[in-house]
Design an enzyme around this catalytic site. Structure first.
Site, PDB file in Angstrom:
ATOM      1  N   GLY A 263       0.798  -1.221   0.000  1.00 27.25           N
ATOM      2  CA  GLY A 263       0.000   0.000   0.000  1.00 27.25           C
ATOM      3  C   GLY A 263       0.831   1.272   0.000  1.00 27.25           C
ATOM      4  O   GLY A 263       0.657   2.142  -0.845  1.00 27.25           O
ATOM      5  N   ALA A 264       1.728   1.376   0.967  1.00 33.55           N
ATOM      6  CA  ALA A 264       2.528   2.585   1.092  1.00 33.55           C
ATOM      7  C   ALA A 264       3.651   2.337   2.092  1.00 33.55           C
ATOM      8  O   ALA A 264       3.658   1.325   2.783  1.00 33.55           O
ATOM      9  CB  ALA A 264       1.676   3.748   1.571  1.00 33.55           C
ATOM     10  N   ASN A 267       8.783   5.942   4.861  1.00 29.42           N
ATOM     11  CA  ASN A 267      10.132   6.504   4.876  1.00 29.42           C
ATOM     12  C   ASN A 267      10.149   7.902   5.492  1.00 29.42           C
ATOM     13  O   ASN A 267       9.297   8.719   5.195  1.00 29.42           O
ATOM     14  CB  ASN A 267      10.663   6.613   3.444  1.00 29.42           C
ATOM     15  CG  ASN A 267      10.380   5.379   2.640  1.00 29.42           C
ATOM     16  OD1 ASN A 267      10.827   4.302   2.995  1.00 29.42           O
ATOM     17  ND2 ASN A 267       9.600   5.512   1.575  1.00 29.42           N
ATOM     18  N   HIS A 299      -2.124   6.446   8.279  1.00 34.84           N
ATOM     19  CA  HIS A 299      -1.268   5.365   8.771  1.00 34.84           C
ATOM     20  C   HIS A 299       0.215   5.711   8.577  1.00 34.84           C
ATOM     21  O   HIS A 299       1.002   5.649   9.527  1.00 34.84           O
ATOM     22  CB  HIS A 299      -1.619   4.070   8.040  1.00 34.84           C
ATOM     23  CG  HIS A 299      -0.806   2.893   8.452  1.00 34.84           C
ATOM     24  ND1 HIS A 299      -1.250   1.971   9.376  1.00 34.84           N
ATOM     25  CD2 HIS A 299       0.426   2.472   8.075  1.00 34.84           C
ATOM     26  CE1 HIS A 299      -0.328   1.047   9.561  1.00 34.84           C
ATOM     27  NE2 HIS A 299       0.699   1.312   8.772  1.00 34.84           N
ATOM     28  N   GLU A 300       0.581   6.073   7.377  1.00 30.70           N
ATOM     29  CA  GLU A 300       2.001   6.351   7.107  1.00 30.70           C
ATOM     30  C   GLU A 300       2.458   7.586   7.874  1.00 30.70           C
ATOM     31  O   GLU A 300       3.562   7.624   8.403  1.00 30.70           O
ATOM     32  CB  GLU A 300       2.270   6.509   5.608  1.00 30.70           C
ATOM     33  CG  GLU A 300       1.783   5.353   4.731  1.00 30.70           C
ATOM     34  CD  GLU A 300       2.203   3.973   5.186  1.00 30.70           C
ATOM     35  OE1 GLU A 300       3.264   3.850   5.829  1.00 30.70           O
ATOM     36  OE2 GLU A 300       1.460   2.992   4.923  1.00 30.70           O
ATOM     37  N   HIS A 303       3.134   6.775  11.478  1.00 33.12           N
ATOM     38  CA  HIS A 303       4.388   6.043  11.681  1.00 33.12           C
ATOM     39  C   HIS A 303       5.534   6.980  12.064  1.00 33.12           C
ATOM     40  O   HIS A 303       6.528   6.537  12.629  1.00 33.12           O
ATOM     41  CB  HIS A 303       4.788   5.307  10.399  1.00 33.12           C
ATOM     42  CG  HIS A 303       4.314   3.879  10.313  1.00 33.12           C
ATOM     43  ND1 HIS A 303       4.415   2.996  11.360  1.00 33.12           N
ATOM     44  CD2 HIS A 303       3.778   3.174   9.290  1.00 33.12           C
ATOM     45  CE1 HIS A 303       3.941   1.809  10.977  1.00 33.12           C
ATOM     46  NE2 HIS A 303       3.546   1.892   9.719  1.00 33.12           N
TER      47      HIS A 303
END
Ligand code: TRP
Ligand code: ZN
Length: 861
Positions: A263-264, A267, A299-300, A303
């Site tokens: 999905g993704a 970084n 979500h990303e 993180h």
């Protein structure tokens, strides 16, 4: 079987701290498709926590040549070096023990890298994917998450845009330099270069810092970035408001890439996304796409704190970042939309993906104890069950302690690489509670079953709960877990007489209340634990909950559980008819103006064929996919007849006026209309309403919804041709064109249709989205078509996995889980699937990724 030597198994119990840590990484890339030169300069120092005495330097490399390597400027002689499985070891005698600078030059060929792991090219654009172990395909490095360092990156190349992590510190014609001041593990490294344009915005953090936001896309895609940008700003604000977490760099970038394994990827400062989860416009994206974009952007972004600032000590701790981050994105989506509906959707997903994983040969603990290829453990168990554990923990310690514990976690572990023990210790310190028993949720695989017995006598109500978990691979004996059971005891007037949360911690426990009447027990409200509840409710009792329970989850659950049970019985016996109470309760739901349309759409929906298959298997029945499909069609017709004119009326009433907007309210109305259209079409073999909707729709949600109905009715030809003409230039929309045909084509025609489509000029099978849109949609979304008793579906799947494995092992291995539940079928189907799995297993040069998966699938239990 493969004849070469077996791949090494990595074990959690073998963890050792690294002997050397890294202070600084300087990388220079000279980009060219065939020969990209990489220069690395790495400052190492001895790990103060290591064992005494001189130590070898162990670096990782995968597919790299040893070109020029030196320490403190002196080239290393060949005899100082030895190589192993993805390792390069420098003998201790050649390593200055007090610290040193390593320099290396190596060359890689991104254009030839089809694995989409490491540095590769997608549509002429350079990009990287380094989680979990892709950095070692770029240069030699201690590629493990407990080695964190600051990076400085210089990129030289013709591409107009050159990006890496952190802040841009210099740029000129054909070069750019980036500096990331935050120490990070190598898996968070990223580089992107290409002809890209940015959709820009700005964000002011809670402390008043100004952050530049950029979404980088191919020219032409700029108009499709608005929603992702809006979701990003809402995510940033939400993390400040709810968790007190502020962004920590001058800029935050997102890049959309067409060729992507998942999905993704989070970084640092440079998230890389599957373009499917960034680009959206009303004409090209569905409501589901919008909701996914919102969730994955969040979500990303989340993180950044749960994953990047605080990372994992080793890959066994993957759930530390993933479970927590999924939990956070679910909370965010609930806050943005509706908590009740979001919870139901999350449970549907958990059950269909995680419960079935937990019930078969691929079952593993949320924190696995061993792996061969870590990429095979980015699973529903680690992600979704990992998130459930967080939710239970929050429920057990209570709101206030949850807040204290999270603040403590961020404060205590910022900048560290942590373990699940560290996470639990924070909660123990914050709550004063011993969590060692609760911690077993991380180490014990399998889905517990909770059985219910009740007794009411002389004003005393007794509820006896018992738990049992079946054996899973490598874990024959299971222990009782701590299971929070949210409950309400409902009186005859429909109101709760008692409610709260019980903690079931032993194999069996009895709870007592003094009550004026025998209550109806509403248990596991909000799905308070990832367990299978065996309450043995009758059709009448379930219909009561469906019509009246105050807990939206249990209200939905009552209808869903009944439909599962009914469809199982109907598939085995053509004389079984749906109970009148159930049908009446559905009418009550349809007429109830109270719950929002999104909820009603879910409550009126039927389980998928796949859901029924898993449920029957969990109850020791052998499912027949085709018979289930037929039962489902029959049940849908009966419901449609019972609902009378309601579907048409509700279809009209829920029309959304004005231009399309992706918000939850409008999406809820469309979801309910889609449900109605499904019932209307069930009674109209000509599918007229669907054809009208297809013509009239001004948005992709309604267009593809209508197309699905037409294809399922065997009347899709014209619409498919028109859709193709309209959208053939658009990769993401064409994925839908393939997926609709793969999932909705009636079972008898499905294999032939999918086979024909694999020969279509637009079937670009090396693109994971396209491959999944046809092959995975078919095998995972058209159970009756895939499980043809002649095995043609299995053969088709395996032909493609065999073709894909040498090109893209990660995606191949992931797709093997489409037959993860193969042992629940009848002997004939099992034999057919086994033959196909063995065909894959015996492939020459089979990847380590796929070898591990088929090995687990074929292991004797
Ligand atoms: N860490 C990513 C996430 O949870 C997922 C991820 C892991 C991934 N490995 C990957 C994505 C490989 C793409 C390719 O969002
Ligand atoms: Zn994640």
């Amino acid at each position: 079987m493969r004849t070469d030597q077996r791949d090494p198994e990595i074990r959690l119990s073998d963890y050792r701290v690294p002997d050397y840590l890294v202070r600084q990484v300087d990388l220079t890339f000279r980009l060219a498709p065939k020969t990209t030169e990489v220069f690395s300069r790495i400052t190492f120092y001895p790990n103060p926590a290591r064992a005494k005495g001189p130590a070898d330097l162990i670096l990782n490399g995968n597919g790299l040549e040893i070109e020029a390597v030196s320490i403190n400027g002196s080239p290393l002689p060949r005899e100082a070096l030895s190589t192993g499985d993805e390792t390069l070891t420098v003998a201790a005698a050649h390593v200055p023990q007090e610290g040193f600078v390593w320099e290396a030059t190596n060359t890689i060929a991104p254009i030839d890298n089809t694995s989409l792991d490491g540095l590769y090219m997608s549509n002429g654009m350079y990009c990287t994917q380094c989680e979990a172990q892709g950095f070692r395909k770029i240069t030699w490095f201690p590629d493990r998450p407990d080695v964190m360092a600051t990076y400085k990156v210089r990129i030289e190349g013709d591409a107009p845009v050159l990006l890496s992590n952190g802040n841009l510190v210099g740029q000129g014609d054909g070069w750019a330099e980036w500096e990331d001041p935050h120490p990070k593990p190598s898996y968070l490294f990223a580089l992107v270069a290409g002809e890209l344009e940015a959709f820009e915005d700005r964000f002011t953090t809670m402390e008043g810092r100004d952050v530049l936001l950029q979404i980088w896309v191919r020219p032409g895609d700029l108009e499709r970035c608005e929603y992702a940008m809006d979701a990003l700003k809402r995510s940033m604000r939400w993390d400040e408001e709810v968790y007190g977490r502020e962004y920590d760099l001058d800029r935050f970038m997102v890049v959309a890439v067409d060729d992507f394994n998942m999905g993704a990827m989070e970084n640092k400062g440079l998230n890389i996304f599957n373009s499917k989860y960034v680009l959206a416009s009303p004409e090209t994206a569905t409501d589901t796409d919008y909701a996914n974009i919102e969730a994955i952007i969040a979500h990303e972004y989340f993180h950044n704190w749960t994953g990047n600032r605080i990372t994992c000590r080793d890959w066994f701790q993957l759930c530390l970042k993933e479970g927590l981050t999924v939990y956070r994105d679910q909370q965010f989506s609930g806050d943005m939309r509706s908590h009740g509906v979001k919870r139901i959707e999350d449970v549907i997903r958990l059950r269909s993906q995680q419960f079935s994983e937990d019930a078969g040969p691929l079952a593993h603990p949320v924190r696995p104890e061993k792996y061969i290829e870590i990429n095979n453990f980015y699973t529903a168990t680690v992600y979704e069950k990992g998130a459930e554990i967080i939710g239970m923990l929050r429920g057990l310690v209570g709101e206030e302690t949850w807040k204290t514990a999270l603040d403590l976690y961020f404060e205590r572990h910022d900048g560290e690489a942590c373990t699940i023990e560290d996470w639990l210790k924070v909660f123990e310190d914050a709550s004063g509670r011993d969590l060692s028993h609760f911690g077993k949720w991380y180490s014990q695989a399998g889905t517990p079953r909770v059985r219910v017995a009740e007794d009411y006598q002389d004003g005393t109500y007794r509820l006896t709960l018992s738990q049992e978990t079946r054996p899973t691979p490598g874990q024959p004996n299971k222990e009782p877990l701590v299971i929070p059971v949210a409950y309400g005891l409902i009186g005859h007037n429909g109101a709760d007489m008692e409610s709260g949360v019980l903690e079931l911690a032993r194999a069996e426990e009895t709870f007592e209340w003094t009550l004026p009447e025998k209550p109806r027990a509403s248990l596991m409200r909000g799905f308070s634990a990832p367990v299978i509840l065996e309450q043995g409710l009758s059709a009448a009792e379930r219909s009561f909950h469906l019509a009246h329970d105050v807990d939206p989850f249990n209200r939905w659950e009552a209808g869903h559980a009944h439909a599962l049970d009914l469809l199982g019985r109907m598939s085995q016996d053509a004389d079984v008819e749906p109970e009148a109470e159930y049908l009446e309760a559905l009418c009550v739901v349809a007429d109830d103006p109270q719950p929002d349309p999104a909820f009603r759409a879910l409550a009126l929906g039927l389980p998928t064929v796949q859901n029924v298959i898993s449920d029957m298997a969990a109850n020791e029945m052998v499912p027949d996919p085709l018979a289930i499909h037929e039962a489902r069609t029959r049940l849908k017709k009966t419901i449609a007849e019972t609902l009378g004119d309601r579907p048409e009326r509700m279809y009209a009433e829920n029309a959304v006026a004005g231009p399309y907007t992706p918000d939850a309210t409008a999406a809820g109305h469309r979801a309910l209309r889609a449900r109605c259209l499904d019932f209307i079409t069930a009674l109209d073999p000509e599918a007229k309403a669907a054809a009208e909707q297809f013509d009239a729709a001004d948005n992709m949600t309604e267009r593809v919804g209508a197309l699905t109905q037409l294809v399922a009715a065997g009347r899709g030809e014209d619409a498919l041709a028109r859709f193709y003409e309209d959208w053939r230039q658009d990769r993401l929309v064409m994925d839908k064109w393939f997926a609709v045909q793969a999932t909705a084509t009636p079972p008898e025609a499905a294999v032939a249709t999918v086979e024909r489509l694999t020969g279509h000029p637009d079937f670009d099978w090396k693109n994971p989205n396209r491959l999944r849109s046809l092959i995975a949609s078919f095998a995972g979304g058209n159970a009756a078509g895939f499980h043809r008793p002649d095995g043609s579906g299995y053969r088709l799947l395996m032909d493609w996995l065999i073709r894909l494995d040498p090109v893209n092992p990660q995606t191949t291995a992931r797709l093997t889980s489409l037959v993860g539940n193969w042992k629940i079928f009848d002997g004939q189907r099992q034999a057919l699937i086994r033959t196909e799995l063995e065909r894959l297993a015996s492939l020459d040069g089979l990847s380590k990724d796929t070898a591990e998966m088929v090995g687990r699938l074929l292991a004797e239990d």
